[in-house]
Write a protein that holds these residues in place. Sequence first.
Motif: not given
Length: 982
Positions: A881-895
Amino acid sequence: MEIAFGILGRTRMQVHGQLTVQWGRPKEREILAALLVQPNRRVSVEMLAEWVWADPAQEPHNPASTFRTHTGRIRSALRDAGLPGELRTVDGSYLLAVDRGAIDYFAFTELVGKARNHSTGGEHLAALEVITAAIGLWTEQPLADLRSERAENWRQRAIRDQWLPANQVLVGELVALGRFDEALDRLDDLHDEHGTDTGLAKRRLEILYALDRPLDAQGHFLAVYKDLKANGDHAAADELRRAHDGMVPTAKVTVNRRPRRALLPTDPGDFVGRAELKSALDGLARTADGKLRPGLIILDGLAGIGKTSLAVHWAHRQLGTLADNVIYLDMHGFEGGKRREAADVVDELLQFFDVPADRLTDAGRRAAKVREILDGTRTLLVLDNVADSDHLRPLLLTVSRCLLLVTSRHRLTVLATRHGGRHCSVPLLDSALSVEFLTRRVGGRAAGKHQAIDRLAALCAGLPLALQLVVHHIDARPDAGLTQFADEFADQGRLLDIGDDGDDPHANLRAALSVTYNALREQARILFRALGLSPAPEISLHAATALLGEPVRETQRLIDVLVSTHLLTPTGAPDRYRMHDLVRAFARELPTDGSAAELRLLSFYLHTSYHADRMLFPFRTPVPMLEREPGVPVFGFTTEQDAAAWLLRERRMFTALVPWAAQRGHNAYAWRIPHNLYGVFRRHGHYQQLATLYEVAVSAAQACGDLEPEGATRNDLSLIYRALGDWPRFLQECHLAAAIARRTGSVVGIPISLFHLAGHKVHLGELHDAVEVYHKALAQVVSTGATGLQASILHELAKTRRLLGEHGTAVELFERALRLRRAAGNRHGQADTLTELAATLHEENLLATARIHADEALAIAQRLNDIEIAPRACGVLAAIHYDLENLRIAAGYARQAVRLAAMSHNSQAEADGLRTLGQALFDLGRYDAAEEGWRQAESIYTDLGDRSHLRLVQANLTTLAAVDRVPDPRTPPPETNYSQVR
């Protein structure tokens, strides 16, 4: 809501259904206390440090790193205790997400509000019951583990704004019910520490004037007034003077005092705890308008639990308020000598009321005279140590006009069900009250000896008689240190013995328990002795059935008998029971031939865990089984969830059972049982516990002299060490397992050993050598038909090819492994391979396909509650999702990746998640939070020796150093819903 956390005293956590300070290290208790004060709020590292360290000079050089270590342990403690609450890291701050009602302080404030509402509505008895329960939650000074300035300020505010007003409510309700003496007693208790509190002083003046004691009132007013003036608090002094002047002309009230008579033992002046029970007794003893309610109250509990002390203490407080006559008689129902019977009680009552018994020549006339005397009086009769319902039943009609409080070691079910008796069972003291009991009684010798006092309290396990005997033992030896006593009583047999110093052979715990035991029927005694064999204090109905070797129905009947005598206690969970530690010690000392019972217990756990493991992991090679022992119940499962829940529910039993089996010489069970736990314990992250069990299993297999199970056990143990990051032990077990495989010519053991050794070469960075060893293992395993092992080798070989940059080959190998795992129904393996396949496709920038595979992997992990795979799956989705530029979703999964990795001790996945989280936060302009994530990742990568990822995160930090930081007011990104896995 049930209270799970305590800060009204030392920091407590609910473990095994009781609040205890016996968890974690001191610093972890301090950190949790600071977070419990402000639940559901972010607390920065700087703020948390101010709460935790009293002296700033003592703060560690890197508080963030220190907190990360301790909060990880707190998370583990919360998870192991199964408590409602989640400790989160949010933008560099800590947040404890928990229902406020689960914390004793907030439960206290809620109860105080309810009490005030009852009072406003004129429901003074209900208000008194609630406010008494609220105040009972305060065990000592709040936040007792914290000594910082912030903690001290909070403590003073809590006492001033919450504790003292609550006591004013309590005193007000006692006054409203006409219980003036109790109100004054409470004010006396508070006077030493809060003698100049104007609210309490006004209450005392109101009561003294109401009781027509003007001289006492004026004397108290002058004393407090002078103290306030001397302290410079002129405003408070003037306020008190005005209040006093307003009372003098209007406060004269006539109080109707009746003659009082009592036959009672001395009130234990330093009585500890039991606030809720005293409040419950108050409610049962009174009508809605506060008058005495004739009837029967049963106070039951284990021998030595403090029934008599509570009954006497409570009875003293009723004299003159609820009752004018209070009589105590010991029925001697458990001493083995002459009991006091109904006729004896009648004669005692006639004597108490000055009626010559010799004028009444037959029992009927005497009983009638007692009924006549009691009619219209306010009489409380306390009958202590009633043997059973038949012991009391002949007396019930005679004393029906009074309030009858009886104590017994039995629940007296017949009296409750047929004669309207109302029950109050006396529980064990919790750890905080046990510590308070010892600290008060030991006196100055307890100063600065918290650890020794805690140990003594834990050894007594909340049993007041044990605590009292320990105190007497300590008092008799003034030159000995408290640590010496804690060491002495680590032998529970010694704790059962103290008290028998020649003065009274029945004064010790063993004698008290023997009376209860000897009163049991033989079949109940057999079960009691059998339960003493169990290595764990908690046991299920079916395990008890295995120990007894009788049908489940008969076992349940006998368990009910033991529960009735309080030798066994229901835990609250269905069909689960707990035996007090000292009762278990007593049971273990009783003579019994327990060899057959031991084998039945082990057979039950071996076969039940086997069936659970087969349902969950049918693709794994099963452990070779022993025949089920005769008399062992069959316990099956209908769903995978039931099977997993049972294995996890019995985790503490297994932890005790396997070493116990080895110690008792049952090595054939000791090496087999851990194999049935391997899959579910790994799935839920219990690696350390699994390692401990497998270490015992290796020794047990050696004791059996069978090389094949020893080799298989060492192979599994090597993988556990690998998951724990203990590479030296991993390598050692690999070599030993390989040597055994060569010696036995095992067609599967040799490729397994090669497979594991190849993994070590990957760890060392010897990738080409690893590929060669993987191919050797693959060549050998294909002919064996072991498709599960073949899939595992293909999976790891694919990961190694990916590290070499051979992504096309890696994808092909992952797909082969996935087909084998789908065919075998290995869903854990499918999730693992799908995750790594997604990661490989992500590196090839095939983001859409990668996301599909990662989503499927996470969905499987959610269904399985698979905490081993879930962190990696979340981390891969975060990167996609980070590479898809879905930054907030990426941060949620990372957490979620970071949180779950910490729970499962997966440091690599935790660091990868932190690195991705930092990238997403950086792109969102949240630079401070990004730096914290990267710093934590840097620390973990350094510990792991992962130089390639370390260089990447250090490059991130270098980029960050060149950025002008502007605070971003935006709210944090929403967290992905992953509660099922948590």
